[in-house]
Design a protein around this motif. Sequence first.
Motif, PDB file in Angstrom:
ATOM      1  N   GLY A 145       0.818  -1.218   0.000  1.00 12.33           N
ATOM      2  CA  GLY A 145       0.000   0.000   0.000  1.00 12.33           C
ATOM      3  C   GLY A 145       0.847   1.262   0.000  1.00 12.33           C
ATOM      4  N   LYS A 146       0.182   2.380  -0.289  1.00 12.76           N
ATOM      5  CA  LYS A 146       0.886   3.668  -0.348  1.00 12.76           C
ATOM      6  C   LYS A 146       0.258   4.673   0.593  1.00 12.76           C
ATOM      7  N   VAL A 147       1.078   5.628   1.020  1.00 15.51           N
ATOM      8  CA  VAL A 147       0.587   6.716   1.858  1.00 15.51           C
ATOM      9  C   VAL A 147       0.725   8.034   1.090  1.00 15.51           C
ATOM     10  N   PHE A 148      -0.326   8.843   1.161  1.00 10.07           N
ATOM     11  CA  PHE A 148      -0.314  10.135   0.483  1.00 10.07           C
ATOM     12  C   PHE A 148      -0.575  11.249   1.490  1.00 10.07           C
ATOM     13  N   ALA A 149       0.018  12.406   1.237  1.00 13.74           N
ATOM     14  CA  ALA A 149      -0.305  13.606   2.013  1.00 13.74           C
ATOM     15  C   ALA A 149      -0.809  14.643   1.028  1.00 13.74           C
ATOM     16  N   ILE A 150      -2.026  15.159   1.268  1.00 15.57           N
ATOM     17  CA  ILE A 150      -2.573  16.161   0.342  1.00 15.57           C
ATOM     18  C   ILE A 150      -2.919  17.452   1.091  1.00 15.57           C
ATOM     19  N   ASN A 151      -2.947  18.537   0.336  1.00 15.79           N
ATOM     20  CA  ASN A 151      -3.326  19.862   0.857  1.00 15.79           C
ATOM     21  C   ASN A 151      -2.460  20.358   2.016  1.00 15.79           C
ATOM     22  N   ALA A 152      -1.199  19.941   2.048  1.00 15.22           N
ATOM     23  CA  ALA A 152      -0.317  20.403   3.123  1.00 15.22           C
ATOM     24  C   ALA A 152       0.197  21.799   2.792  1.00 15.22           C
ATOM     25  N   ASP A 153       0.156  22.699   3.766  1.00 16.65           N
ATOM     26  CA  ASP A 153       0.709  24.039   3.505  1.00 16.65           C
ATOM     27  C   ASP A 153       2.235  23.984   3.614  1.00 16.65           C
ATOM     28  N   THR A 154       2.900  25.114   3.366  1.00 13.21           N
ATOM     29  CA  THR A 154       4.367  25.077   3.279  1.00 13.21           C
ATOM     30  C   THR A 154       5.012  24.629   4.585  1.00 13.21           C
ATOM     31  N   ARG A 155       4.402  25.027   5.717  1.00  9.40           N
ATOM     32  CA  ARG A 155       5.010  24.657   7.003  1.00  9.40           C
ATOM     33  C   ARG A 155       4.883  23.164   7.278  1.00  9.40           C
ATOM     34  N   ILE A 156       3.712  22.594   6.950  1.00 10.16           N
ATOM     35  CA  ILE A 156       3.521  21.149   7.140  1.00 10.16           C
ATOM     36  C   ILE A 156       4.482  20.396   6.213  1.00 10.16           C
ATOM     37  N   LYS A 157       4.595  20.893   4.974  1.00  9.97           N
ATOM     38  CA  LYS A 157       5.501  20.250   4.007  1.00  9.97           C
ATOM     39  C   LYS A 157       6.923  20.260   4.531  1.00  9.97           C
ATOM     40  N   ARG A 158       7.323  21.398   5.103  1.00  6.92           N
ATOM     41  CA  ARG A 158       8.678  21.532   5.629  1.00  6.92           C
ATOM     42  C   ARG A 158       8.906  20.497   6.737  1.00  6.92           C
ATOM     43  N   THR A 159       7.925  20.365   7.622  1.00  2.38           N
ATOM     44  CA  THR A 159       8.031  19.385   8.704  1.00  2.38           C
ATOM     45  C   THR A 159       8.187  17.971   8.142  1.00  2.38           C
ATOM     46  N   LEU A 160       7.430  17.661   7.092  1.00  2.00           N
ATOM     47  CA  LEU A 160       7.516  16.327   6.481  1.00  2.00           C
ATOM     48  C   LEU A 160       8.882  16.111   5.835  1.00  2.00           C
ATOM     49  N   MET A 161       9.388  17.173   5.183  1.00  6.62           N
ATOM     50  CA  MET A 161      10.660  17.057   4.461  1.00  6.62           C
ATOM     51  C   MET A 161      11.839  16.902   5.410  1.00  6.62           C
ATOM     52  N   ILE A 162      11.807  17.611   6.557  1.00  9.80           N
ATOM     53  CA  ILE A 162      12.909  17.533   7.519  1.00  9.80           C
ATOM     54  C   ILE A 162      13.152  16.081   7.908  1.00  9.80           C
ATOM     55  N   CYS A 163      12.067  15.311   7.995  1.00  9.87           N
ATOM     56  CA  CYS A 163      12.175  13.905   8.402  1.00  9.87           C
ATOM     57  C   CYS A 163      12.427  12.995   7.202  1.00  9.87           C
ATOM     58  N   GLY A 164      12.505  13.571   6.014  1.00 12.52           N
ATOM     59  CA  GLY A 164      12.739  12.745   4.820  1.00 12.52           C
ATOM     60  C   GLY A 164      11.532  11.930   4.418  1.00 12.52           C
ATOM     61  N   LEU A 165      10.340  12.327   4.904  1.00 13.27           N
ATOM     62  CA  LEU A 165       9.142  11.532   4.603  1.00 13.27           C
ATOM     63  C   LEU A 165       8.768  11.573   3.118  1.00 13.27           C
ATOM     64  N   HIS A 166       9.221  12.645   2.423  1.00 10.45           N
ATOM     65  CA  HIS A 166       8.886  12.745   1.002  1.00 10.45           C
ATOM     66  C   HIS A 166       9.498  11.625   0.184  1.00 10.45           C
ATOM     67  N   LYS A 167      10.437  10.893   0.807  1.00 10.69           N
ATOM     68  CA  LYS A 167      11.058   9.766   0.090  1.00 10.69           C
ATOM     69  C   LYS A 167      10.205   8.503   0.185  1.00 10.69           C
ATOM     70  N   VAL A 168       9.347   8.416   1.192  1.00  7.65           N
ATOM     71  CA  VAL A 168       8.554   7.192   1.350  1.00  7.65           C
ATOM     72  C   VAL A 168       7.055   7.393   1.112  1.00  7.65           C
ATOM     73  N   ILE A 169       6.582   8.638   1.240  1.00 12.46           N
ATOM     74  CA  ILE A 169       5.172   8.864   0.946  1.00 12.46           C
ATOM     75  C   ILE A 169       5.065   9.872  -0.194  1.00 12.46           C
ATOM     76  N   GLU A 170       3.869   9.986  -0.747  1.00 15.53           N
ATOM     77  CA  GLU A 170       3.706  10.943  -1.840  1.00 15.53           C
ATOM     78  C   GLU A 170       3.016  12.196  -1.339  1.00 15.53           C
ATOM     79  N   ILE A 171       3.715  13.332  -1.506  1.00 14.61           N
ATOM     80  CA  ILE A 171       3.142  14.608  -1.101  1.00 14.61           C
ATOM     81  C   ILE A 171       2.565  15.263  -2.342  1.00 14.61           C
TER      82      ILE A 171
END
Lengths: 102, 176
Positions: free
Chosen positions: A74-100
Amino acid sequence: MEENFKVIDNYLMVRMPEEVDHHKSGFISKTADDYIMKDGVGNVVFDFEDTRFMDSSGIGIIIGRYKKISYFGGKVFAINADTRIKRTLMICGLHKVIEIME
Amino acid sequence: METERKFKKDMEDITDMQNELQMSFDAISENEAFARLAVAAFVMPLDPTMEEISDIKTAVSEAVTNAVIHGYDEEYMQERDRQGCSGEKREKVHMYCRIEGDMLYIEIRDMGKGIEDIPKAMEPLYTTKPELERSGMGFAFMEAFMDHLEVISEPGCGTVVRMEKRLQAAEEENDL
């Protein structure tokens, strides 16, 4: 809170609250898992449209669900994240395992 | 001209500000939101950017969450009660904030379990509570969102987290 969880086809849609922190994270994880088990959904979509604050507890929710469903492909997606939420996700490298997505 | 002078005067008053905020609250998850909202209100006179407010709120949320989950770890508290050496009746988190010019200082203190190995605890992704789905990113977030982070702790003696951040908005206004 339950109305924030919806199953569409093979996707569990989770509408995240305005503030995602430790206080809210237990309920979200548990309810999401109930749906994953009960309805056997393969993918999870976290909708951050209403979210204005998220700390590392939100990262825990996403990683926890990712571990559960990625085992079955299965896959995990994050939608409608604002820039601050995106930044938080990116700091943890989550953009490599889920789709933003926008 | 008159308004300009008044504006400058107001700005001097603000950059001279030495406000302090001291609060103690029960170590329960409901108070995580309370703590970060209090800090957000506290820094408002410095006219911080949305990003700065968000950074500060996140760092405070992480530190308070650590105190609630790890400082006053359930098992540890039960053990302490069994030995009959509990000091405070209810577990409290203490927060102290200070503004000095454009600098914000925050100290968050608990009287709980303490940390055995601080460098290990501060490693990204390291958590002692994977079963609670803690991401192990708490200290990493505090470090990323604040300018300076200091952790003082000893097993059985509680933990103090000190953070500093220079607020850019206040700095820019100084240049006027």
